[in-house]
Design a protein around this motif. Structure first.
Motif, PDB file in Angstrom:
ATOM      1  N   ILE A   1       2.040  -8.453  14.032  1.00 49.94           N
ATOM      2  CA  ILE A   1       2.575  -8.803  12.718  1.00 49.94           C
ATOM      3  C   ILE A   1       1.933  -7.947  11.633  1.00 49.94           C
ATOM      4  CG2 ILE A   1       2.780 -10.654  11.012  1.00 49.94           C
ATOM      5  CD1 ILE A   1       4.459 -11.329  13.332  1.00 49.94           C
ATOM      6  N   LYS A   2       0.626  -7.798  11.758  1.00 47.82           N
ATOM      7  CA  LYS A   2      -0.098  -6.967  10.792  1.00 47.82           C
ATOM      8  C   LYS A   2       0.475  -5.559  10.744  1.00 47.82           C
ATOM      9  CE  LYS A   2      -4.700  -6.704  10.416  1.00 47.82           C
ATOM     10  NZ  LYS A   2      -5.197  -7.151   9.091  1.00 47.82           N
TER      11      LYS A   2
ATOM     12  N   ASN B   1       0.813  -1.225   0.000  1.00 49.21           N
ATOM     13  CA  ASN B   1       0.000   0.000   0.000  1.00 49.21           C
ATOM     14  C   ASN B   1       0.843   1.270   0.000  1.00 49.21           C
ATOM     15  OD1 ASN B   1      -2.590  -1.144  -0.063  1.00 49.21           O
ATOM     16  ND2 ASN B   1      -2.536  -1.552   2.137  1.00 49.21           N
TER      17      ASN B   1
ATOM     18  N   ARG C   1      -5.163 -14.026  -2.013  1.00 47.79           N
ATOM     19  CA  ARG C   1      -5.111 -15.036  -0.967  1.00 47.79           C
ATOM     20  C   ARG C   1      -4.881 -16.431  -1.535  1.00 47.79           C
ATOM     21  NH1 ARG C   1      -7.431 -13.260   3.739  1.00 47.79           N
ATOM     22  NH2 ARG C   1      -6.653 -14.533   5.454  1.00 47.79           N
TER      23      ARG C   1
ATOM     24  N   ARG D   1       7.735  -0.176  16.575  1.00 56.02           N
ATOM     25  CA  ARG D   1       8.450  -1.437  16.664  1.00 56.02           C
ATOM     26  C   ARG D   1       8.818  -1.775  18.104  1.00 56.02           C
ATOM     27  NH1 ARG D   1      10.645  -3.035  11.809  1.00 56.02           N
ATOM     28  NH2 ARG D   1      11.072  -5.264  11.938  1.00 56.02           N
TER      29      ARG D   1
ATOM     30  N   HIS E   1      -4.414 -18.101  10.347  1.00 60.44           N
ATOM     31  CA  HIS E   1      -5.029 -16.944   9.695  1.00 60.44           C
ATOM     32  C   HIS E   1      -4.831 -16.996   8.188  1.00 60.44           C
ATOM     33  CE1 HIS E   1      -4.728 -12.530   8.486  1.00 60.44           C
ATOM     34  NE2 HIS E   1      -5.994 -12.792   8.603  1.00 60.44           N
ATOM     35  N   LEU E   2      -3.596 -17.287   7.782  1.00 59.22           N
ATOM     36  CA  LEU E   2      -3.290 -17.314   6.354  1.00 59.22           C
ATOM     37  C   LEU E   2      -4.094 -18.396   5.628  1.00 59.22           C
ATOM     38  CD1 LEU E   2       0.332 -17.035   4.990  1.00 59.22           C
ATOM     39  CD2 LEU E   2      -1.309 -18.526   3.920  1.00 59.22           C
TER      40      LEU E   2
ATOM     41  N   ILE F   1       3.001 -13.106   4.265  1.00 52.15           N
ATOM     42  CA  ILE F   1       2.397 -12.561   5.482  1.00 52.15           C
ATOM     43  C   ILE F   1       2.236 -11.047   5.359  1.00 52.15           C
ATOM     44  CG2 ILE F   1       2.723 -12.233   7.962  1.00 52.15           C
ATOM     45  CD1 ILE F   1       2.230 -15.094   7.456  1.00 52.15           C
ATOM     46  N   LYS F   2       3.274 -10.415   4.850  1.00 52.08           N
ATOM     47  CA  LYS F   2       3.221  -8.966   4.650  1.00 52.08           C
ATOM     48  C   LYS F   2       2.032  -8.578   3.780  1.00 52.08           C
ATOM     49  CE  LYS F   2       6.806  -6.251   3.550  1.00 52.08           C
ATOM     50  NZ  LYS F   2       7.109  -5.239   4.577  1.00 52.08           N
TER      51      LYS F   2
ATOM     52  N   GLN G   1      -1.808 -18.984  -0.624  1.00 55.59           N
ATOM     53  CA  GLN G   1      -2.009 -20.327  -0.074  1.00 55.59           C
ATOM     54  C   GLN G   1      -1.365 -21.380  -0.976  1.00 55.59           C
ATOM     55  OE1 GLN G   1      -6.259 -20.525   0.563  1.00 55.59           O
ATOM     56  NE2 GLN G   1      -6.161 -19.269   2.413  1.00 55.59           N
TER      57      GLN G   1
ATOM     58  N   VAL H   1      -0.685 -10.413   2.923  1.00 56.09           N
ATOM     59  CA  VAL H   1      -1.963 -10.761   3.538  1.00 56.09           C
ATOM     60  C   VAL H   1      -2.371  -9.714   4.571  1.00 56.09           C
ATOM     61  CG1 VAL H   1      -3.033 -12.361   5.182  1.00 56.09           C
ATOM     62  CG2 VAL H   1      -1.951 -13.247   3.138  1.00 56.09           C
ATOM     63  N   SER H   2      -1.375  -9.154   5.256  1.00 52.64           N
ATOM     64  CA  SER H   2      -1.674  -8.144   6.275  1.00 52.64           C
ATOM     65  C   SER H   2      -2.201  -6.852   5.675  1.00 52.64           C
ATOM     66  CB  SER H   2      -0.414  -7.828   7.082  1.00 52.64           C
ATOM     67  OG  SER H   2       0.032  -8.980   7.763  1.00 52.64           O
ATOM     68  N   GLU H   3      -1.939  -6.660   4.398  1.00 56.66           N
ATOM     69  CA  GLU H   3      -2.276  -5.372   3.789  1.00 56.66           C
ATOM     70  C   GLU H   3      -3.518  -5.389   2.916  1.00 56.66           C
ATOM     71  OE1 GLU H   3       0.466  -2.360   2.866  1.00 56.66           O
ATOM     72  OE2 GLU H   3       2.132  -3.772   2.788  1.00 56.66           O
TER      73      GLU H   3
ATOM     74  N   LEU I   1      10.485  -9.674  13.283  1.00 59.26           N
ATOM     75  CA  LEU I   1       9.876  -8.782  14.273  1.00 59.26           C
ATOM     76  C   LEU I   1      10.898  -8.336  15.321  1.00 59.26           C
ATOM     77  CD1 LEU I   1       6.399  -9.454  15.821  1.00 59.26           C
ATOM     78  CD2 LEU I   1       8.228  -8.524  17.185  1.00 59.26           C
TER      79      LEU I   1
ATOM     80  N   ILE J   1       5.865  -3.071  20.021  1.00 62.88           N
ATOM     81  CA  ILE J   1       5.507  -4.436  19.639  1.00 62.88           C
ATOM     82  C   ILE J   1       6.469  -5.454  20.254  1.00 62.88           C
ATOM     83  CG2 ILE J   1       5.470  -5.996  17.663  1.00 62.88           C
ATOM     84  CD1 ILE J   1       4.166  -3.694  16.077  1.00 62.88           C
TER      85      ILE J   1
ATOM     86  N   LYS K   1      -9.666  -8.366   3.415  1.00 60.90           N
ATOM     87  CA  LYS K   1      -9.929  -9.752   3.789  1.00 60.90           C
ATOM     88  C   LYS K   1     -10.581 -10.547   2.654  1.00 60.90           C
ATOM     89  CE  LYS K   1     -11.322 -11.741   8.251  1.00 60.90           C
ATOM     90  NZ  LYS K   1     -12.153 -11.543   9.446  1.00 60.90           N
TER      91      LYS K   1
ATOM     92  N   ASN L   1      -3.104   1.158   7.359  1.00 59.26           N
ATOM     93  CA  ASN L   1      -3.042   2.123   6.261  1.00 59.26           C
ATOM     94  C   ASN L   1      -4.376   2.289   5.545  1.00 59.26           C
ATOM     95  OD1 ASN L   1      -0.346   2.946   6.456  1.00 59.26           O
ATOM     96  ND2 ASN L   1       0.363   1.113   5.399  1.00 59.26           N
ATOM     97  N   SER L   2      -5.160   1.233   5.542  1.00 53.90           N
ATOM     98  CA  SER L   2      -6.437   1.286   4.828  1.00 53.90           C
ATOM     99  C   SER L   2      -7.541   1.938   5.655  1.00 53.90           C
ATOM    100  CB  SER L   2      -6.869  -0.125   4.416  1.00 53.90           C
ATOM    101  OG  SER L   2      -5.863  -0.722   3.620  1.00 53.90           O
TER     102      SER L   2
ATOM    103  N   GLY M   1      -0.310 -16.970  12.912  1.00 48.94           N
ATOM    104  CA  GLY M   1      -0.123 -16.480  11.552  1.00 48.94           C
ATOM    105  C   GLY M   1      -0.617 -17.445  10.490  1.00 48.94           C
TER     106      GLY M   1
ATOM    107  N   ASN N   1      -8.368 -12.092  13.034  1.00 47.86           N
ATOM    108  CA  ASN N   1      -7.662 -11.563  11.869  1.00 47.86           C
ATOM    109  C   ASN N   1      -6.149 -11.665  12.037  1.00 47.86           C
ATOM    110  OD1 ASN N   1      -7.768 -10.483   9.311  1.00 47.86           O
ATOM    111  ND2 ASN N   1      -9.250  -8.927   9.899  1.00 47.86           N
TER     112      ASN N   1
ATOM    113  N   VAL O   1       3.440  -4.414  11.941  1.00 48.68           N
ATOM    114  CA  VAL O   1       4.832  -4.395  11.484  1.00 48.68           C
ATOM    115  C   VAL O   1       4.907  -4.478   9.963  1.00 48.68           C
ATOM    116  CG1 VAL O   1       6.925  -5.816  11.370  1.00 48.68           C
ATOM    117  CG2 VAL O   1       5.962  -5.226  13.580  1.00 48.68           C
ATOM    118  N   SER O   2       3.977  -5.213   9.380  1.00 46.06           N
ATOM    119  CA  SER O   2       3.979  -5.367   7.922  1.00 46.06           C
ATOM    120  C   SER O   2       3.626  -4.077   7.207  1.00 46.06           C
ATOM    121  CB  SER O   2       2.971  -6.450   7.510  1.00 46.06           C
ATOM    122  OG  SER O   2       3.337  -7.696   8.050  1.00 46.06           O
ATOM    123  N   GLU O   3       2.990  -3.166   7.928  1.00 43.80           N
ATOM    124  CA  GLU O   3       2.473  -1.968   7.264  1.00 43.80           C
ATOM    125  C   GLU O   3       3.293  -0.714   7.496  1.00 43.80           C
ATOM    126  OE1 GLU O   3      -1.518  -1.263   6.338  1.00 43.80           O
ATOM    127  OE2 GLU O   3      -2.237  -2.670   7.845  1.00 43.80           O
TER     128      GLU O   3
END
Lengths: 187, 187
Positions: free
Chosen positions: B104-105, A24, A118, B118, B167-168, A104-105, A122, A107-109, A168, B121, A112, B24-25, B164, B99, B107-109
Motif C-alpha cells: 500500500i505504501k 511528494n 497524522r 503494480r 498503522h494509521l 492512507i496515501k 485520525q 500517511v504513506s508519504e 490496489l 504487488i 513517521k 521517494n524520501s 492499514g 509501518n 502503490v501510494s507513492e
DNA sequence: AAAATTGAACAGACAAGTCTGTCTTTGTTT
DNA sequence: AAACAAAGACAGACTTGTCTGTTCAATTTT
C-alpha cells in the motif's frame, strides 16, 4: 479574482494534483502553473507546502462526508441506508479520478513523526466512524447501545479495506465482498 | 564480501529504508552510505532505483509469506490456525519497525501508470489470498469448495483493513475487531 | 591477470521557498 | 468626480539543496 477565490483555486488545484500524483511527487511549481497563479501569491495564502497539505485533506474530507451523508439519506430507511455506503464506494470507484484513500496515501508519504498531518487524518477517520455510528442508531433498531461502537468500527474497517484493495487491484470485488460481509453482520 | 552478499546487503538496507521512510524520501545516497558501499557498486547490481524497489517488494513478501506460514502451522489445527493470522498481525504491529503494508505504501507513492511495480504487488496479494485459501481448506472442514474463494477474499480484506488501520491509528483495536469479525464468519 | 569495488567528481533536472519590482483592483479622501 | 493609497496578484529570477545516474582512475579481491 477575489482573495478567497484565489485561495480556493489553490486548494482545488493542489488537491487534484496531490490526490492524482502524490504529495511528494507534486511540486509547488506544478501547482502554481496549473492554477495560473504566481509563486508569491501561493506563499501569501499558505506559509508552507505542509499547510497546503492540511488544506487538501480538509477539503477532501468535507466533500466526502457531505457526499456520503447526502447519498445515504437519499436511500430508504433501514439496512439499506447502512449498506448504501458500499454503493457509494462503488460509484466512487468507477469515477475515473478514483485513486484510493487520500489519508492512507498521505500517511504513506509523510515522515513517521509528522504529528500535525497524522492528527488531522485520525480526526477525519473518527468523524467517519461517527457518521457510521449515526447510521446504525438511526437505521438498525435491534442493535443495542453498547454494541454500536464496536459495530461502527467493524463496518468502518470493512469500508476502508474495500477502498484500499479495490484501488490496489483495480477491481471491484473487494467492494462486493465487504458489502456482503457487512450485510451479514447487521442482519 | 561475495558478489551475492553485496547484493543482499543492498536489498536489506534499501528495504529497511524504503519501508521506514518511504520510497521517494529515500535517496540512493542514503542507501549506499547506510550499506557502506560505493554508488558504482550499487549500479553494478541494479540498473535503476525502480529495480531496487522491485527487489525490496519481493524481499519483504517472501519473508512475510514464510513467517505467516511458520506461525500458523505452529498453532493447533482448526479455526485457531485461521485466526492465527490476526495474532501474527498483532505481533507484527507491536514490532517497533511496524509501518503498515509495504504494498500500500509503495502503490501510494509510485505513478499510476507504473505497470511493473503494480503487477508485482498484485501478484503478492494474490499469493497471500492463496495462502488463506489453503488455510481454509486445511482447517475448516464445513466450508464448501465453492465458498472457499469468496471466504478467502473476505478474510484477506479483513486482514488488509486491519494492517492499514492499526498503522494509521497507531492502536490495535482494528486487529481485535477484524479478528472478532473473522471468528464470526468462519464458525 | 581479470573482475569487482572504491571514492570522488560530474551532469542535469528539480525541489521548496525568498525576493524584487510591477500591475491591477479596490476603497477612501478630497 | 478626481486623486490617492493600500492590498494583493503578477512574473520570474534566485538561493540552497537534493535527486538519479554516469564516468573514471586507483585500489582491492579473486
Amino acid at each position: 479574482m477575489k482573495h478567497s477565490e484565489v485561495k480556493n483555486r489553490i486548494i482545488e488545484t493542489a488537491s487534484f494534483l496531490f490526490y492524482k500524483n502524490g504529495y511528494n511527487s507534486t511540486g509547488i511549481n506544478e501547482i502554481i502553473s496549473e492554477a495560473g497563479i504566481a509563486k508569491a501569491t501561493l506563499y501569501n495564502h499558505f506559509k508552507s507546502k505542509e499547510e497546503i497539505c492540511l488544506a487538501y485533506l480538509k477539503f477532501k474530507n468535507s466533500s466526502f462526508i457531505q457526499d456520503v451523508e447526502d447519498f445515504t439519506t437519499s436511500k430508504p430507511k433501514g439496512k439499506a441506508q447502512v449498506l448504501a455506503i458500499f454503493d457509494f464506494l462503488e460509484l466512487f470507484f468507477r469515477d475515473k479520478d478514483f485513486n484510493g484513500c487520500w489519508c492512507i496515501k498521505t500517511v504513506s508519504e509523510i515522515p513517521k513523526d509528522n504529528e500535525i498531518i497524522r492528527a488531522e487524518i485520525q480526526l477525519q477517520k473518527h468523524s467517519f466512524i461517527d457518521l457510521i455510528s449515526k447510521l446504525i442508531t438511526n437505521n438498525l433498531e435491534n442493535v443495542k447501545e453498547a454494541q454500536v461502537k464496536s459495530l461502527a468500527r467493524q463496518i468502518y474497517l470493512l469500508y476502508e479495506g474495500a477502498v484500499g484493495e479495490s484501488h490496489l487491484h483495480q477491481e471491484d470485488w473487494p467492494i462486493k465482498e465487504t458489502k456482503q460481509l457487512c450485510s451479514q453482520i447487521i442482519s
